[in-house]
Design a protein around this motif. Sequence first.
Motif, PDB file in Angstrom:
ATOM      1  N   LYS A  61      -5.529  -3.920   3.486  1.00 26.54           N
ATOM      2  CA  LYS A  61      -4.481  -3.621   2.510  1.00 26.54           C
ATOM      3  C   LYS A  61      -3.514  -4.797   2.415  1.00 26.54           C
ATOM      4  CE  LYS A  61      -6.186   0.444   2.029  1.00 26.54           C
ATOM      5  NZ  LYS A  61      -6.927   0.806   0.861  1.00 26.54           N
ATOM      6  N   SER A  62      -2.484  -4.634   1.624  1.00 26.34           N
ATOM      7  CA  SER A  62      -1.484  -5.682   1.417  1.00 26.34           C
ATOM      8  C   SER A  62      -0.851  -6.118   2.729  1.00 26.34           C
ATOM      9  CB  SER A  62      -0.395  -5.178   0.482  1.00 26.34           C
ATOM     10  OG  SER A  62       0.702  -6.048   0.489  1.00 26.34           O
ATOM     11  N   PRO A  67       8.630  -8.599  21.984  1.00 24.93           N
ATOM     12  CA  PRO A  67       9.390  -7.869  20.961  1.00 24.93           C
ATOM     13  C   PRO A  67       8.458  -7.200  19.954  1.00 24.93           C
ATOM     14  CG  PRO A  67       9.348 -10.192  20.428  1.00 24.93           C
ATOM     15  CD  PRO A  67       8.672 -10.047  21.774  1.00 24.93           C
ATOM     16  N   ILE A  68       9.021  -6.325  19.172  1.00 24.95           N
ATOM     17  CA  ILE A  68       8.293  -5.696  18.073  1.00 24.95           C
ATOM     18  C   ILE A  68       8.378  -6.629  16.872  1.00 24.95           C
ATOM     19  CG2 ILE A  68       8.346  -3.782  16.413  1.00 24.95           C
ATOM     20  CD1 ILE A  68       9.453  -2.049  18.751  1.00 24.95           C
ATOM     21  N   VAL A  69       7.232  -6.893  16.262  1.00 26.45           N
ATOM     22  CA  VAL A  69       7.151  -7.672  15.032  1.00 26.45           C
ATOM     23  C   VAL A  69       6.195  -6.931  14.094  1.00 26.45           C
ATOM     24  CG1 VAL A  69       7.672  -9.910  16.114  1.00 26.45           C
ATOM     25  CG2 VAL A  69       5.305  -9.122  15.993  1.00 26.45           C
ATOM     26  N   SER A  70       6.292  -7.229  12.804  1.00 24.02           N
ATOM     27  CA  SER A  70       5.466  -6.500  11.841  1.00 24.02           C
ATOM     28  C   SER A  70       3.976  -6.684  12.087  1.00 24.02           C
ATOM     29  CB  SER A  70       5.830  -6.885  10.412  1.00 24.02           C
ATOM     30  OG  SER A  70       5.576  -8.251  10.179  1.00 24.02           O
ATOM     31  N   LEU A  71       3.585  -7.797  12.712  1.00 28.00           N
ATOM     32  CA  LEU A  71       2.179  -8.056  13.021  1.00 28.00           C
ATOM     33  C   LEU A  71       1.558  -6.903  13.819  1.00 28.00           C
ATOM     34  CD1 LEU A  71      -0.157 -10.101  12.927  1.00 28.00           C
ATOM     35  CD2 LEU A  71       0.731 -11.081  15.050  1.00 28.00           C
ATOM     36  N   LEU A  72       2.347  -6.239  14.644  1.00 24.30           N
ATOM     37  CA  LEU A  72       1.841  -5.104  15.433  1.00 24.30           C
ATOM     38  C   LEU A  72       1.339  -3.964  14.548  1.00 24.30           C
ATOM     39  CD1 LEU A  72       4.640  -4.844  18.154  1.00 24.30           C
ATOM     40  CD2 LEU A  72       2.309  -5.683  18.488  1.00 24.30           C
ATOM     41  N   LEU A  73       1.853  -3.885  13.317  1.00 19.82           N
ATOM     42  CA  LEU A  73       1.492  -2.781  12.419  1.00 19.82           C
ATOM     43  C   LEU A  73       0.311  -3.104  11.506  1.00 19.82           C
ATOM     44  CD1 LEU A  73       5.112  -1.652  11.485  1.00 19.82           C
ATOM     45  CD2 LEU A  73       3.612  -0.731  13.268  1.00 19.82           C
ATOM     46  N   TYR A  74      -0.165  -4.349  11.478  1.00 17.59           N
ATOM     47  CA  TYR A  74      -1.274  -4.728  10.606  1.00 17.59           C
ATOM     48  C   TYR A  74      -2.522  -3.872  10.806  1.00 17.59           C
ATOM     49  CZ  TYR A  74       1.101  -8.860   8.777  1.00 17.59           C
ATOM     50  OH  TYR A  74       1.984  -9.685   8.148  1.00 17.59           O
ATOM     51  N   PRO A  75      -2.905  -3.515  12.038  1.00 18.81           N
ATOM     52  CA  PRO A  75      -4.108  -2.692  12.196  1.00 18.81           C
ATOM     53  C   PRO A  75      -4.029  -1.328  11.483  1.00 18.81           C
ATOM     54  CG  PRO A  75      -3.500  -3.681  14.287  1.00 18.81           C
ATOM     55  CD  PRO A  75      -2.375  -3.952  13.337  1.00 18.81           C
ATOM     56  N   LEU A  76      -2.827  -0.835  11.226  1.00 20.55           N
ATOM     57  CA  LEU A  76      -2.672   0.448  10.533  1.00 20.55           C
ATOM     58  C   LEU A  76      -2.993   0.337   9.050  1.00 20.55           C
ATOM     59  CD1 LEU A  76       0.682   1.672  12.141  1.00 20.55           C
ATOM     60  CD2 LEU A  76      -1.660   2.110  12.907  1.00 20.55           C
ATOM     61  N   PHE A  77      -3.008  -0.882   8.535  1.00 21.70           N
ATOM     62  CA  PHE A  77      -3.219  -1.124   7.106  1.00 21.70           C
ATOM     63  C   PHE A  77      -4.404  -2.049   6.864  1.00 21.70           C
ATOM     64  CE2 PHE A  77       1.345  -0.343   7.654  1.00 21.70           C
ATOM     65  CZ  PHE A  77       1.563   0.634   6.714  1.00 21.70           C
ATOM     66  N   GLN A  78      -5.477  -1.883   7.582  1.00 22.11           N
ATOM     67  CA  GLN A  78      -6.624  -2.771   7.472  1.00 22.11           C
ATOM     68  C   GLN A  78      -7.113  -2.853   6.035  1.00 22.11           C
ATOM     69  OE1 GLN A  78      -9.419  -1.396  10.370  1.00 22.11           O
ATOM     70  NE2 GLN A  78      -8.356  -2.401  12.032  1.00 22.11           N
ATOM     71  N   SER A 124       0.850  -1.188   0.000  1.00 22.43           N
ATOM     72  CA  SER A 124       0.000   0.000   0.000  1.00 22.43           C
ATOM     73  C   SER A 124       0.885   1.237   0.000  1.00 22.43           C
ATOM     74  CB  SER A 124      -0.877   0.005   1.258  1.00 22.43           C
ATOM     75  OG  SER A 124      -1.535   1.242   1.387  1.00 22.43           O
ATOM     76  N   LYS A 125       0.503   2.251  -0.772  1.00 22.55           N
ATOM     77  CA  LYS A 125       1.257   3.506  -0.815  1.00 22.55           C
ATOM     78  C   LYS A 125       0.686   4.559   0.139  1.00 22.55           C
ATOM     79  CE  LYS A 125       3.123   3.133  -5.461  1.00 22.55           C
ATOM     80  NZ  LYS A 125       3.297   3.791  -6.760  1.00 22.55           N
ATOM     81  N   GLU A 126      -0.099   4.128   1.091  1.00 22.64           N
ATOM     82  CA  GLU A 126      -0.696   5.056   2.052  1.00 22.64           C
ATOM     83  C   GLU A 126       0.360   5.635   2.988  1.00 22.64           C
ATOM     84  OE1 GLU A 126      -4.760   3.698   3.645  1.00 22.64           O
ATOM     85  OE2 GLU A 126      -3.643   1.869   3.165  1.00 22.64           O
ATOM     86  N   TRP A 127       0.147   6.887   3.368  1.00 20.34           N
ATOM     87  CA  TRP A 127       0.978   7.516   4.392  1.00 20.34           C
ATOM     88  C   TRP A 127       0.526   6.999   5.753  1.00 20.34           C
ATOM     89  CZ3 TRP A 127       5.181  10.324   3.423  1.00 20.34           C
ATOM     90  CH2 TRP A 127       5.310  10.962   2.181  1.00 20.34           C
ATOM     91  N   ILE A 128       1.472   6.697   6.613  1.00 20.64           N
ATOM     92  CA  ILE A 128       1.171   6.247   7.974  1.00 20.64           C
ATOM     93  C   ILE A 128       1.934   7.146   8.945  1.00 20.64           C
ATOM     94  CG2 ILE A 128       1.411   4.352   9.640  1.00 20.64           C
ATOM     95  CD1 ILE A 128      -0.680   3.814   7.496  1.00 20.64           C
ATOM     96  N   ALA A 129       1.208   7.687   9.913  1.00 18.71           N
ATOM     97  CA  ALA A 129       1.817   8.588  10.895  1.00 18.71           C
ATOM     98  C   ALA A 129       2.797   7.831  11.784  1.00 18.71           C
ATOM     99  CB  ALA A 129       0.737   9.237  11.751  1.00 18.71           C
ATOM    100  N   LEU A 130       3.957   8.416  11.995  1.00 19.51           N
ATOM    101  CA  LEU A 130       4.942   7.823  12.900  1.00 19.51           C
ATOM    102  C   LEU A 130       4.333   7.657  14.286  1.00 19.51           C
ATOM    103  CD1 LEU A 130       7.773   6.774  13.566  1.00 19.51           C
ATOM    104  CD2 LEU A 130       8.466   9.149  13.966  1.00 19.51           C
TER     105      LEU A 130
END
Length: 154
Positions: free
Chosen positions: A87-88, A74-85, A53-59
């Motif tokens: 989407k890819s 730990p931090i894993v990419s799964l934590l960021l999935y809700p930001l891209f509902q 996704s080419k969406e902007w995501i706020a830091l």
Amino acid sequence: MKHVTAEPDIRILKVATCPSLSGKSTLTYQIGCIAESDIQFRIVANTGGGFFSKEWIALNATLDAFNKRQADKPIVSLLLYPLFQGKSLNTPAFLLAALKQEGLVIPLDENPKHYTQLPSDAFMAEVEKLMQTAIDPKADGSKKTTSKKSASKS
């Protein structure tokens, strides 16, 4: 709560490349800001075949997602999935790769697929400096900087 910002409001501060977390492709990402304060990230290209996704995501939204995890996890990419509902599924890992390149996270020695957050002082100092410039890399698509920062620099 909406984490995605429409592109016209974004001032692009930096365009850079980094390897994907798998190392199988090179990602191009942008760092931008809204009204000199709200830092945004987005992925704009991938040399591999993975969709994103080419969406902007706020830091701030990204850091909030990190803060919602249990302190001992730990931090894993799964934590960021809700930001891209909707989407890819690649985009959260691609965003994590950009955050790693910018020195905001570093892989854990015991498991390189798990990350820990680093202090953001060096990153924020660089962003502040970029905000003071009058150049917007979006104005000329050929202007591209490659970040070669290492985690030890932060």
